[in-house]
Structure formats: C-alpha cells, structure tokens
Design an enzyme around this catalytic site. Structure first.
Site, PDB file in Angstrom:
ATOM      1  N   GLU A 265       0.829  -1.215   0.000  1.00  0.00           N
ATOM      2  CA  GLU A 265       0.000   0.000   0.000  1.00  0.00           C
ATOM      3  C   GLU A 265       0.858   1.258   0.000  1.00  0.00           C
ATOM      4  O   GLU A 265       0.528   2.244  -0.652  1.00  0.00           O
ATOM      5  CB  GLU A 265      -0.949  -0.030   1.188  1.00  0.00           C
ATOM      6  CG  GLU A 265      -1.997  -1.127   1.020  1.00  0.00           C
ATOM      7  CD  GLU A 265      -2.883  -1.293   2.223  1.00  0.00           C
ATOM      8  OE1 GLU A 265      -2.351  -1.531   3.319  1.00  0.00           O
ATOM      9  OE2 GLU A 265      -4.105  -1.189   2.069  1.00  0.00           O
TER      10      GLU A 265
ATOM     11  N   GLU B 217      -3.547  -9.678   4.169  1.00  0.00           N
ATOM     12  CA  GLU B 217      -4.380  -9.310   5.314  1.00  0.00           C
ATOM     13  C   GLU B 217      -5.489 -10.328   5.593  1.00  0.00           C
ATOM     14  O   GLU B 217      -5.743 -10.705   6.735  1.00  0.00           O
ATOM     15  CB  GLU B 217      -4.993  -7.920   5.121  1.00  0.00           C
ATOM     16  CG  GLU B 217      -4.022  -6.766   5.284  1.00  0.00           C
ATOM     17  CD  GLU B 217      -3.298  -6.409   4.004  1.00  0.00           C
ATOM     18  OE1 GLU B 217      -3.227  -7.232   3.092  1.00  0.00           O
ATOM     19  OE2 GLU B 217      -2.794  -5.283   3.917  1.00  0.00           O
TER      20      GLU B 217
HETATM   21  C1  LIG Z   1       2.148   9.828   4.933  1.00  0.00           C
HETATM   22  C2  LIG Z   1       2.619   8.391   4.850  1.00  0.00           C
HETATM   23  C3  LIG Z   1       2.525   7.728   6.184  1.00  0.00           C
HETATM   24  C4  LIG Z   1       2.251   6.252   6.107  1.00  0.00           C
HETATM   25  C5  LIG Z   1       2.074   5.670   7.477  1.00  0.00           C
HETATM   26  C6  LIG Z   1       1.600   4.258   7.481  1.00  0.00           C
HETATM   27  C7  LIG Z   1       0.729   3.928   6.322  1.00  0.00           C
HETATM   28  C8  LIG Z   1      -0.250   2.885   6.669  1.00  0.00           C
HETATM   29  C9  LIG Z   1       0.426   1.501   6.761  1.00  0.00           C
HETATM   30  C10 LIG Z   1      -0.291   0.696   7.786  1.00  0.00           C
HETATM   31  C11 LIG Z   1      -0.836  -0.605   7.244  1.00  0.00           C
HETATM   32  C12 LIG Z   1      -2.286  -0.558   7.025  1.00  0.00           C
HETATM   33  C13 LIG Z   1      -2.886  -1.879   7.276  1.00  0.00           C
HETATM   34  C14 LIG Z   1      -2.347  -3.005   6.411  1.00  0.00           C
HETATM   35  O1  LIG Z   1      -3.176  -3.052   5.242  1.00  0.00           O
HETATM   36  C15 LIG Z   1      -2.411  -4.309   7.182  1.00  0.00           C
HETATM   37  C16 LIG Z   1      -1.162  -5.158   7.075  1.00  0.00           C
HETATM   38  O2  LIG Z   1      -0.160  -4.790   6.508  1.00  0.00           O
HETATM   39  S1  LIG Z   1      -1.249  -6.710   7.861  1.00  0.00           S
HETATM   40  C17 LIG Z   1       0.415  -7.388   7.688  1.00  0.00           C
HETATM   41  C18 LIG Z   1       0.563  -8.079   6.372  1.00  0.00           C
HETATM   42  N1  LIG Z   1       1.911  -8.583   6.215  1.00  0.00           N
HETATM   43  C19 LIG Z   1       2.234  -9.905   6.325  1.00  0.00           C
HETATM   44  O3  LIG Z   1       1.399 -10.738   6.598  1.00  0.00           O
HETATM   45  C20 LIG Z   1       3.687 -10.252   6.061  1.00  0.00           C
HETATM   46  C21 LIG Z   1       4.176 -11.303   7.050  1.00  0.00           C
HETATM   47  N2  LIG Z   1       5.594 -11.589   6.838  1.00  0.00           N
HETATM   48  C22 LIG Z   1       6.021 -12.442   5.832  1.00  0.00           C
HETATM   49  O4  LIG Z   1       5.278 -12.922   5.032  1.00  0.00           O
HETATM   50  C23 LIG Z   1       7.513 -12.718   5.794  1.00  0.00           C
HETATM   51  O5  LIG Z   1       8.064 -12.356   7.050  1.00  0.00           O
HETATM   52  C24 LIG Z   1       8.264 -11.944   4.682  1.00  0.00           C
HETATM   53  C25 LIG Z   1       7.953 -10.468   4.775  1.00  0.00           C
HETATM   54  C26 LIG Z   1       7.891 -12.500   3.331  1.00  0.00           C
HETATM   55  C27 LIG Z   1       9.778 -12.111   4.908  1.00  0.00           C
HETATM   56  O6  LIG Z   1      10.046 -13.497   4.988  1.00  0.00           O
HETATM   57  P1  LIG Z   1      11.523 -13.954   5.360  1.00  0.00           P
HETATM   58  O7  LIG Z   1      12.501 -13.238   4.546  1.00  0.00           O
HETATM   59  O8  LIG Z   1      11.499 -15.453   5.387  1.00  0.00           O
HETATM   60  O9  LIG Z   1      11.774 -13.425   6.839  1.00  0.00           O
HETATM   61  P2  LIG Z   1      10.991 -13.863   8.170  1.00  0.00           P
HETATM   62  O10 LIG Z   1       9.605 -14.302   7.859  1.00  0.00           O
HETATM   63  O11 LIG Z   1      11.871 -14.750   8.973  1.00  0.00           O
HETATM   64  O12 LIG Z   1      10.875 -12.436   8.913  1.00  0.00           O
HETATM   65  C28 LIG Z   1      12.059 -11.781   9.384  1.00  0.00           C
HETATM   66  C29 LIG Z   1      11.706 -11.192  10.718  1.00  0.00           C
HETATM   67  O13 LIG Z   1      10.715 -10.147  10.487  1.00  0.00           O
HETATM   68  C30 LIG Z   1       9.550 -10.457  11.254  1.00  0.00           C
HETATM   69  N3  LIG Z   1       8.360 -10.031  10.515  1.00  0.00           N
HETATM   70  C31 LIG Z   1       8.052 -10.320   9.238  1.00  0.00           C
HETATM   71  N4  LIG Z   1       6.876  -9.747   8.893  1.00  0.00           N
HETATM   72  C32 LIG Z   1       6.435  -9.085   9.996  1.00  0.00           C
HETATM   73  C33 LIG Z   1       5.287  -8.289  10.281  1.00  0.00           C
HETATM   74  N5  LIG Z   1       4.349  -8.032   9.367  1.00  0.00           N
HETATM   75  N6  LIG Z   1       5.146  -7.792  11.525  1.00  0.00           N
HETATM   76  C34 LIG Z   1       6.100  -8.020  12.461  1.00  0.00           C
HETATM   77  N7  LIG Z   1       7.228  -8.750  12.272  1.00  0.00           N
HETATM   78  C35 LIG Z   1       7.373  -9.265  11.027  1.00  0.00           C
HETATM   79  C36 LIG Z   1       9.594 -11.952  11.455  1.00  0.00           C
HETATM   80  O14 LIG Z   1       8.812 -12.299  12.555  1.00  0.00           O
HETATM   81  C37 LIG Z   1      11.062 -12.187  11.667  1.00  0.00           C
HETATM   82  O15 LIG Z   1      11.413 -11.777  12.966  1.00  0.00           O
HETATM   83  P3  LIG Z   1      12.266 -12.775  13.924  1.00  0.00           P
HETATM   84  O16 LIG Z   1      11.399 -13.976  14.116  1.00  0.00           O
HETATM   85  O17 LIG Z   1      13.538 -13.065  13.164  1.00  0.00           O
HETATM   86  O18 LIG Z   1      12.473 -11.972  15.179  1.00  0.00           O
END
Ligand SMILES: CCCCCCCCCCCCC[C@H](O)CC(=O)SCCNC(=O)CCNC(=O)[C@H](O)C(C)(C)COP(=O)(O)OP(=O)(O)OC[C@H]1O[C@@H](n2cnc3c(N)ncnc32)[C@H](O)[C@@H]1OP(=O)(O)O
Length: 259
Positions: A113, A133
C-alpha cells in the site's frame, strides 16, 4: 529512529530501516514516516523523493503484527490519522511532490500500500507483492482496495486481495504494478537516475503535471481535461516557461527557479 531521511541536492530519500523486522510498520515507524512525508512537503529545495527499504530482501512487510500498540489501532481516533477526519486521512498519505518507490524486496500488506502511494514504482527482480491481510483476519487498510484495481484491473486485484496470494516481479511488471524490474544491485542507482531526471525539470511544471496525472485515476475524462487546461494556463505565465523557451533558443541549459 526507524526511518532514515537523506537529502542529496533536490532529491530526498526516505528509508524504512527495520530490516530485523522485515521493515514492518509498528506505531513508531508510522509516525516517523508521516514526519518524513511532511519534511518532504515542507522543504522547499526538495523536488522529488525516493522511498525505499533497508536491506536487499524485504521492502516492507506491512503492519507490524507483533506490535501490541496496533492491536486495537483505530485510524479514526488516532491523532495522526484521525485529523483531518477519517474519510480524508488518505489525503495525508500523498505529497504534492513526485514520489519514486524503489522496491528493494517483498512488498506485502501495508508495504504494498505504501508502494501504491508512489507515482513511479521500480522493483528488485526478486521481490514479491501481495496483500495477505485476509489470511490473518484483517483487510487492507491503507488504500489497496481502491488503488490496486485502478492500477492492475479489478480481476487481477481481486485475485490478490481475496486470496492473499503473492505475485512475483515479472507478473508485477506485466500487470503494470511496476514500470521496471532490475537486479537489486542496480535498484538504488536506477532510482537515483530517475529522480535526477525529475529534479532537473521545472518544478512548477512537474507539480502541475503530477496534479493532473493523479486526477486521471479518479476524475471523469472531461473533468480531468478541464483541470489540465486550467493548469496549462497557469504554467503559461510562469517565469520558468519563459526561461525554458529562451534556453532552447540560446542552446543552453535552462535555469529553473520554481516560479
Ligand atoms: C504519509 C505516509 C505515512 C504512512 C504511514 C503508514 C501507512 C499505513 C500503513 C499501515 C498498514 C495498514 C494496514 C495493512 O493493510 C495491514 C497489514 O499490513 S497486515 C500485515 C501483512 N503482512 C504480512 O502478513 C507479512 C508477514 N511476513 C512475511 O510474510 C515474511 O516475514 C516476509 C515479509 C515475506 C519475509 O520473509 P523472510 O525473509 O522469510 O523473513 P521472516 O519471515 O523470517 O521475517 C524476518 C523477521 O521479520 C519479522 N516479521 C516479518 N513480517 C512481519 C510483520 N508483518 N510484523 C512483524 N514482524 C514481522 C519476522 O517475525 C522475523 O522476525 P524474527 O522472528 O527473526 O524476530
């Protein structure tokens, strides 16, 4: 600080710097990001901004699913997004200056986004794009349901948003989600080249063109053409237009002053 800002002449770079958390957007990062957006808007010498992420694996993983402060985050009541009133909060998410998004890796959820807020998107060729999401009991909350179908078509957008599936950089290029796909090693240099190509142009002309361009997504054609005619009339009387024509006749580079 999890948002890095740099200024190189007329080009600003905003970097989401939380690689240890896949550049996910916790509450603090969102606030810093809004502050960076406002810095771009309020700094006169900035003519174009590049948004990117730290590292070469993930651009932004979206909302931080581990930040308890976001468990009951409500845009409408949040002092950052609640004012102006909720129905206009998306206006907060765009500057009046051109934004180039250098997608250095996976762009998921709010990360995609954010990329959709940009005017030009170029990607690293290993990146994947998606809105997962619905797979975590949420829904897109920062514009994907409106901007993605306008960009790639309703059917392709529905396929992504309703299944939570990802597409790769090749498919993103085919769909027009991005304009270029390059190896991550060359991404930042390509973004800098594009930014320089924008920054050297007459700033008022660029901003007027951007204003009309952005209307093309939302306005009926006739209204958009009327806006273009109006802005064209304003640009006709600028000092920079006269300078541009004089420089062409005198076979020299123009010296644009933004007036
Ligand atoms: C004026 C401009 C201002 C703008 C301000 C803000 C704008 C608004 C933005 C807000 C968002 C609005 C709402 C949004 O629509 C809702 C969402 O986004 S819901 C979240 C959706 N995302 C996901 O589901 C992604 C989940 N993650 C993954 O799929 C994978 O992690 C990856 C990204 C593909 C990466 O995979 P890998 O390379 O294998 O790495 P890891 O998976 O091991 O991750 C590394 C490390 O990062 C942590 N992590 C990954 N994703 C998240 C996350 N979404 N939140 C928190 N932490 C995350 C993961 O846990 C690992 O941590 P560790 O375990 O090593 O400590």
């Amino acid at each position: 600080m999890t948002i890095r800002t740099e200024l190189d002449g007329r080009v600003a770079t905003i970097t989401i710097d939380r690689p240890e958390a896949a550049n996910a957007l916790d509450a603090a990062t969102r606030r810093e990001l809004v502050g960076a957006w406002r810095w771009v808007e309020e700094t006169a010498e900035i003519r174009v901004a590049v948004l990117t992420g730290a590292g070469d694996r993930v651009f932004c993983a979206g909302s931080d699913l581990r930040d308890p402060a976001l468990d009951d985050f409500d845009y409408a009541s949040d002092e950052l997004f609640g004012s102006p009133p909720r129905e206009h909060f998306h206006r907060e998410l765009q500057t009046t200056k051109p934004m180039i998004c250098a997608i250095n890796g996976h762009a998921l959820g709010g990360g995609l986004e954010l990329a959709l807020l940009a005017d030009i998107r170029i990607t690293a060729d290993h990146a994947e794009f998606g809105c997962p999401e619905v797979t975590v009991g949420s829904m897109p909350g920062a514009g994907a349901t409106q901007r993605l179908p306008r960009l790639i078509g309703t059917s392709a957008a529905a396929g992504m948003l309703l299944t939570g599936s990802r597409i790769d950089a090749t498919e993103a290029l085919r769909l027009g989600l991005v304009s270029e796909s390059v190896p991550v090693s060359g991404l930042q240099a390509r973004a800098a080249e594009l930014a320089a190509g924008v920054a050297r142009n007459a700033p008022l002309s660029v901003r007027a063109t951007l204003r009309a361009l952005r209307a093309a997504d939302e306005w009926p054609l006739e209204h958009g053409l009327e806006l273009e005619r109006h802005l064209f009339g304003l640009i006709r009387s600028t000092r920079d237009r006269a300078e541009g024509r004089a420089a062409f006749r005198e076979r020299r580079d123009p010296d644009f002053e933004g007036r």
